[in-house]
Design a protein around this motif. Sequence first.
Motif, PDB file in Angstrom:
ATOM      1  N   ASP A  34       0.824  -1.228   0.172  1.00  0.00           N
ATOM      2  CA  ASP A  34      -0.045  -0.039  -0.089  1.00  0.00           C
ATOM      3  C   ASP A  34       0.910   1.432  -0.182  1.00  0.00           C
ATOM      4  O   ASP A  34       0.222   2.517  -0.215  1.00  0.00           O
ATOM      5  CB  ASP A  34      -0.850   0.090   1.241  1.00  0.00           C
ATOM      6  N   VAL A  35       2.113   1.064   0.199  1.00  0.00           N
ATOM      7  CA  VAL A  35       3.209   2.409   0.345  1.00  0.00           C
ATOM      8  C   VAL A  35       3.096   3.210  -0.924  1.00  0.00           C
ATOM      9  O   VAL A  35       3.140   2.593  -1.826  1.00  0.00           O
ATOM     10  CB  VAL A  35       4.588   1.962   0.851  1.00  0.00           C
ATOM     11  N   GLY A  36       2.891   4.607  -0.721  1.00  0.00           N
ATOM     12  CA  GLY A  36       2.575   5.560  -1.594  1.00  0.00           C
ATOM     13  C   GLY A  36       1.215   5.711  -2.346  1.00  0.00           C
ATOM     14  O   GLY A  36       1.093   6.664  -3.094  1.00  0.00           O
ATOM     15  N   GLN A  37       0.139   4.798  -1.876  1.00  0.00           N
ATOM     16  CA  GLN A  37      -1.151   5.195  -2.385  1.00  0.00           C
ATOM     17  C   GLN A  37      -1.971   6.011  -1.314  1.00  0.00           C
ATOM     18  O   GLN A  37      -1.426   6.107  -0.128  1.00  0.00           O
ATOM     19  CB  GLN A  37      -1.894   3.908  -2.558  1.00  0.00           C
ATOM     20  N   TYR A  38      -2.819   6.603  -1.713  1.00  0.00           N
ATOM     21  CA  TYR A  38      -3.861   7.530  -1.042  1.00  0.00           C
ATOM     22  C   TYR A  38      -4.452   6.406   0.175  1.00  0.00           C
ATOM     23  O   TYR A  38      -5.057   5.478  -0.306  1.00  0.00           O
ATOM     24  CB  TYR A  38      -4.852   8.322  -1.773  1.00  0.00           C
ATOM     25  N   LYS A  39      -4.331   6.992   1.220  1.00  0.00           N
ATOM     26  CA  LYS A  39      -5.144   6.182   2.520  1.00  0.00           C
ATOM     27  C   LYS A  39      -6.659   6.240   2.290  1.00  0.00           C
ATOM     28  O   LYS A  39      -7.266   5.071   2.554  1.00  0.00           O
ATOM     29  CB  LYS A  39      -4.781   6.951   3.912  1.00  0.00           C
ATOM     30  N   ALA A  40      -7.163   7.271   1.836  1.00  0.00           N
ATOM     31  CA  ALA A  40      -8.616   7.491   1.654  1.00  0.00           C
ATOM     32  C   ALA A  40      -9.124   6.497   0.615  1.00  0.00           C
ATOM     33  O   ALA A  40     -10.215   5.686   1.017  1.00  0.00           O
ATOM     34  CB  ALA A  40      -9.018   8.849   1.477  1.00  0.00           C
ATOM     35  N   ALA A  41      -8.700   6.575  -0.382  1.00  0.00           N
ATOM     36  CA  ALA A  41      -9.038   5.491  -1.409  1.00  0.00           C
ATOM     37  C   ALA A  41      -8.952   4.033  -1.172  1.00  0.00           C
ATOM     38  O   ALA A  41      -9.594   3.429  -1.407  1.00  0.00           O
ATOM     39  CB  ALA A  41      -8.167   5.797  -2.733  1.00  0.00           C
ATOM     40  N   LEU A  42      -7.783   3.793  -0.565  1.00  0.00           N
ATOM     41  CA  LEU A  42      -7.578   2.436  -0.150  1.00  0.00           C
ATOM     42  C   LEU A  42      -8.568   1.944   0.892  1.00  0.00           C
ATOM     43  O   LEU A  42      -9.100   0.913   0.748  1.00  0.00           O
ATOM     44  CB  LEU A  42      -6.068   2.172   0.422  1.00  0.00           C
ATOM     45  N   ILE A  43      -8.797   2.773   1.914  1.00  0.00           N
ATOM     46  CA  ILE A  43      -9.849   2.366   2.912  1.00  0.00           C
ATOM     47  C   ILE A  43     -11.159   2.176   2.435  1.00  0.00           C
ATOM     48  O   ILE A  43     -11.874   1.284   2.739  1.00  0.00           O
ATOM     49  CB  ILE A  43      -9.798   3.366   4.224  1.00  0.00           C
ATOM     50  N   VAL A  44     -11.478   3.310   1.668  1.00  0.00           N
ATOM     51  CA  VAL A  44     -12.910   3.176   1.358  1.00  0.00           C
ATOM     52  C   VAL A  44     -13.034   1.836   0.160  1.00  0.00           C
ATOM     53  O   VAL A  44     -13.933   1.329   0.048  1.00  0.00           O
ATOM     54  CB  VAL A  44     -13.201   4.440   0.584  1.00  0.00           C
ATOM     55  N   ASN A  45     -12.167   1.854  -0.503  1.00  0.00           N
ATOM     56  CA  ASN A  45     -12.388   0.809  -1.785  1.00  0.00           C
ATOM     57  C   ASN A  45     -12.336  -0.662  -1.041  1.00  0.00           C
ATOM     58  O   ASN A  45     -13.313  -1.437  -1.392  1.00  0.00           O
ATOM     59  CB  ASN A  45     -11.171   0.557  -2.719  1.00  0.00           C
ATOM     60  N   ARG A  46     -11.848  -0.615   0.089  1.00  0.00           N
ATOM     61  CA  ARG A  46     -11.601  -2.081   0.852  1.00  0.00           C
ATOM     62  C   ARG A  46     -13.169  -2.443   1.285  1.00  0.00           C
ATOM     63  O   ARG A  46     -13.661  -3.593   1.394  1.00  0.00           O
ATOM     64  CB  ARG A  46     -10.696  -2.076   1.765  1.00  0.00           C
ATOM     65  N   ILE A  47     -13.503  -1.170   2.125  1.00  0.00           N
ATOM     66  CA  ILE A  47     -14.848  -1.221   2.760  1.00  0.00           C
ATOM     67  C   ILE A  47     -15.797  -1.611   1.678  1.00  0.00           C
ATOM     68  O   ILE A  47     -16.785  -2.543   1.922  1.00  0.00           O
ATOM     69  CB  ILE A  47     -15.167   0.000   3.825  1.00  0.00           C
ATOM     70  N   ASN A  48     -15.835  -0.671   0.801  1.00  0.00           N
ATOM     71  CA  ASN A  48     -16.928  -1.065  -0.229  1.00  0.00           C
ATOM     72  C   ASN A  48     -16.815  -2.334  -0.849  1.00  0.00           C
ATOM     73  O   ASN A  48     -18.140  -3.185  -1.108  1.00  0.00           O
ATOM     74  CB  ASN A  48     -16.724  -0.239  -1.522  1.00  0.00           C
ATOM     75  N   MET A  49     -15.914  -3.177  -1.117  1.00  0.00           N
ATOM     76  CA  MET A  49     -15.905  -4.300  -1.474  1.00  0.00           C
ATOM     77  C   MET A  49     -16.235  -5.658  -0.464  1.00  0.00           C
ATOM     78  O   MET A  49     -16.666  -6.607  -0.923  1.00  0.00           O
ATOM     79  CB  MET A  49     -14.291  -4.814  -1.988  1.00  0.00           C
ATOM     80  N   LEU A  50     -15.727  -5.115   0.489  1.00  0.00           N
ATOM     81  CA  LEU A  50     -15.985  -6.342   1.671  1.00  0.00           C
ATOM     82  C   LEU A  50     -17.678  -6.028   2.208  1.00  0.00           C
ATOM     83  O   LEU A  50     -18.363  -7.092   2.402  1.00  0.00           O
ATOM     84  CB  LEU A  50     -15.075  -6.030   2.846  1.00  0.00           C
ATOM     85  N   MET A  51     -18.281  -4.820   2.060  1.00  0.00           N
ATOM     86  CA  MET A  51     -19.471  -4.528   2.753  1.00  0.00           C
ATOM     87  C   MET A  51     -20.421  -4.476   1.764  1.00  0.00           C
ATOM     88  O   MET A  51     -21.899  -4.214   2.149  1.00  0.00           O
ATOM     89  CB  MET A  51     -19.442  -3.662   3.999  1.00  0.00           C
ATOM     90  N   GLY A  52     -20.146  -4.274   0.355  1.00  0.00           N
ATOM     91  CA  GLY A  52     -21.251  -3.682  -0.409  1.00  0.00           C
ATOM     92  C   GLY A  52     -21.611  -2.202  -0.172  1.00  0.00           C
ATOM     93  O   GLY A  52     -22.899  -1.975  -0.943  1.00  0.00           O
TER      94      GLY A  52
END
Length: 231
Positions: A34-52
């Motif tokens: 994840d190093v170098g990527q935007y925190k907000a985008a990473l967290i939100v994308n993971r939550i959306n994929m996991l929880m719909g």
Amino acid sequence: MLELGHPGGIECTVYDDDRVSPTNVGRQGFYPNDVGQYKAALIVNRINMLMGTNWEARTSRVNSGSNLHAADLVIGCVDTRAARRAILQSLTYGRGYYLDCGNDADTGQVILGHAPGVGAGRFPHVGDLFPELVDPRGDAADETPSCSMADALRKQSLVINQAIAVQAFNLLWTMFRTGRVPFSGFFVNLKTGRTSPVPLDPSAWARFGFEVPKPAANKKARKSPKTSAAL
């Protein structure tokens, strides 16, 4: 939230212009790739994929011009006074709640208050109780490292972020589940092992210098003079 009877769940927008650094790995929910990527985008994308869910990420900072007035709840997790001040300025006309989460090396606070736009009878926000925490002049003298600085592991408790997050999550969970909160915040001190609540009590708030705004006095309507007419 759906199981608790909220048909739309939660609509959430995450603001953060910070990128993942090597020292975030292990301390926060990030991994080496994840190093170098935007925190907000990473967290939100993971939550959306996991929880719909359909949450949004914005890789930018909140500033005084950000339009947060319509939000029911704003959660701030910032490490500068200037950022905290910008959040409050963006809520000048807001009518919802502001939950502030902040910490230094091994202490921190979670304060739930109304947005500045709420008038009489409002809960005090963090700036009402601790004006120094929204004064940007204090940032220059603050030597406590943020959670993304290289020496954070040496100068900051490994679990202070999680300790603050647990108290914030518990406060929100209680509010969502029961429709009320037993306290308006918490102080956490990992050195002493103590967690102290902030009572929902104007007398307790007064000890911090905050007086609950009173409703404006209603002026009595002036009676119209009686008149008579001879026809």
